[in-house]
Motif scaffolding. Sequence first.
Motif, short mmCIF file in Angstrom:
data_model
loop_
_atom_site.label_atom_id
_atom_site.label_comp_id
_atom_site.label_asym_id
_atom_site.label_seq_id
_atom_site.Cartn_x
_atom_site.Cartn_y
_atom_site.Cartn_z
N GLU A 1 61.37 -1.25 -0.99
CA GLU A 1 61.63 -1.67 0.37
C GLU A 1 61.33 -3.16 0.59
N ASN A 2 60.56 -3.74 -0.32
CA ASN A 2 60.22 -5.17 -0.18
C ASN A 2 59.79 -5.73 -1.53
N LEU A 3 60.74 -6.24 -2.28
CA LEU A 3 60.45 -6.85 -3.58
C LEU A 3 60.49 -8.38 -3.43
N TYR A 4 59.63 -8.86 -2.55
CA TYR A 4 59.65 -10.27 -2.12
C TYR A 4 59.45 -11.25 -3.26
N ASP A 5 58.77 -10.84 -4.34
CA ASP A 5 58.47 -11.77 -5.42
C ASP A 5 59.56 -11.84 -6.48
#
Length: 251
Positions: free
Chosen positions: A105-109
């Motif tokens: 849901e959030n693979l920001y890196d």
Amino acid sequence: MTRKVGTEEAIQRWNRFADAYAANHTEQGDIHKEVFLNPALFSLMGNVKNKNVLDAGCGEGYLSRMLAKAGARVTAVDYSPRMIEIAKERTPNGLPIRYQQGNLENLYDLEDQSFDLIVSNMVIQDLADYEKAFQEMHRLLADRGCFIFSILHPCFITPESGWEKTIDGHKLHWNVDRYFYEGAYEQRLGDQEKILFFHRTLTSYINTLIHTGFHVESIVEPKPAKEMLEKYPSFAEDLRCPDFIVFQLTN
């Protein structure tokens, strides 16, 4: 059905179940992956040599290892810390796999457009915010890249589904109920842990993919091949209705 819960609780439950889950996996995955999902996934993926591949929800890492052995450069993420530990333990030195904990849901890196291929095998149904996960997959996919994911077939595996049986246990037909319910429900896996799944209709899945910007290239409802039925005759019952569905998408 269950009370309102989200991905964080799903992570905790999968983390507790990780060792039992991994114990049931060989280098081909579990028996359902061997019979149904691997043939479908690899037929859609084609040649992965020299491709940058994201294994989105890698579990104990069997698919990452298969991809790396086929020549791919693999980044493997899973939201369960224990799954990542097991995957690292099972991976021989020298295979080009980078493991890291991460929630789809959030693979920001991870950088935009950094993967030629993204494959997510039986994971999207484990996420409360599947819309956000699809947005992340779209962000991470390179131009002319391919996103392939498998899930429980939402038309047949619903919060209340299962075989109608005679008194002596003969299977008459497969019952489906509560199809239009969308949300979390519990499914017992193994002896102790109840895992959370998040049910959506097929309409919701397809419309969300379209609205995210994906183009549907192919849909597969896997069924056992002749050689698999010879090896595992009991799977003949899976010719009566599908357990899984696999999507192949481009951006």
